[in-house]
Motif scaffolding. Structure first.
Motif, PDB file in Angstrom:
ATOM      1  N   GLN A   1      21.568 -45.553  59.707  1.00  0.00           N
ATOM      2  CA  GLN A   1      22.925 -45.006  59.750  1.00  0.00           C
ATOM      3  C   GLN A   1      22.956 -43.669  60.495  1.00  0.00           C
ATOM      4  O   GLN A   1      23.827 -43.430  61.318  1.00  0.00           O
ATOM      5  N   SER A   2      21.970 -42.801  60.218  1.00  0.00           N
ATOM      6  CA  SER A   2      21.953 -41.518  60.910  1.00  0.00           C
ATOM      7  C   SER A   2      21.548 -41.683  62.380  1.00  0.00           C
ATOM      8  O   SER A   2      21.985 -40.922  63.242  1.00  0.00           O
ATOM      9  N   LEU A   3      20.751 -42.694  62.682  1.00  0.00           N
ATOM     10  CA  LEU A   3      20.324 -42.938  64.056  1.00  0.00           C
ATOM     11  C   LEU A   3      21.444 -43.556  64.886  1.00  0.00           C
ATOM     12  O   LEU A   3      21.709 -43.128  66.012  1.00  0.00           O
ATOM     13  N   LEU A   4      22.148 -44.534  64.330  1.00  0.00           N
ATOM     14  CA  LEU A   4      23.174 -45.259  65.070  1.00  0.00           C
ATOM     15  C   LEU A   4      24.538 -44.580  65.045  1.00  0.00           C
ATOM     16  O   LEU A   4      25.371 -44.836  65.910  1.00  0.00           O
ATOM     17  N   GLY A   5      24.766 -43.718  64.050  1.00  0.00           N
ATOM     18  CA  GLY A   5      26.052 -43.051  63.925  1.00  0.00           C
ATOM     19  C   GLY A   5      27.151 -44.011  63.539  1.00  0.00           C
ATOM     20  O   GLY A   5      26.912 -45.189  63.267  1.00  0.00           O
ATOM     21  N   LYS A   6      28.374 -43.510  63.536  1.00  0.00           N
ATOM     22  CA  LYS A   6      29.495 -44.354  63.122  1.00  0.00           C
ATOM     23  C   LYS A   6      29.797 -45.441  64.156  1.00  0.00           C
ATOM     24  O   LYS A   6      30.435 -46.441  63.852  1.00  0.00           O
ATOM     25  N   GLU A   7      29.299 -45.254  65.394  1.00  0.00           N
ATOM     26  CA  GLU A   7      29.512 -46.255  66.439  1.00  0.00           C
ATOM     27  C   GLU A   7      28.640 -47.494  66.236  1.00  0.00           C
ATOM     28  O   GLU A   7      28.922 -48.557  66.764  1.00  0.00           O
ATOM     29  N   GLY A   8      27.535 -47.327  65.521  1.00  0.00           N
ATOM     30  CA  GLY A   8      26.641 -48.458  65.283  1.00  0.00           C
ATOM     31  C   GLY A   8      25.752 -48.789  66.464  1.00  0.00           C
ATOM     32  O   GLY A   8      25.198 -49.874  66.553  1.00  0.00           O
ATOM     33  N   ARG A   9      25.575 -47.807  67.370  1.00  0.00           N
ATOM     34  CA  ARG A   9      24.744 -48.031  68.555  1.00  0.00           C
ATOM     35  C   ARG A   9      24.232 -46.703  69.091  1.00  0.00           C
ATOM     36  O   ARG A   9      24.872 -45.673  68.924  1.00  0.00           O
TER      37      ARG A   9
END
Length: 72
Positions: free
Chosen positions: A40-48
């Motif tokens: 979640q912290s790596l992908l952020g709210k964008e999911g990518r």
């Protein structure tokens, strides 16, 4: 019978050529000392997220099913 023996010989040759578990390389299983980052912290709210490695860009994204896919 000859076909089975031939297939076994081919399999043995192919597995001897497998370099994915070369001695001295990092173990494919997680180690207690490995750095951990939540997806979640790596992908952020964008999911990518785009990962730059060795002059190339890779896209790591989360699918609707929650799986992670890494593409070049």
């Amino acid at each position: 019978m000859i076909i089975i023996v031939t297939l076994i010989a081919i399999f043995n040759i192919m597995t001897s050529l497998d370099t994915t578990t070369s001695p001295g390389k990092a173990s494919p299983t997680p180690q207690p000392t490995d750095r951990r980052v939540s997806s979640q912290s790596l992908l952020g709210k964008e999911g990518r997220v785009i990962i730059e490695h060795d002059g190339h860009q890779y896209l790591l994204r989360q699918t609707h099913a929650g799986k992670l896919i890494l593409t070049k």
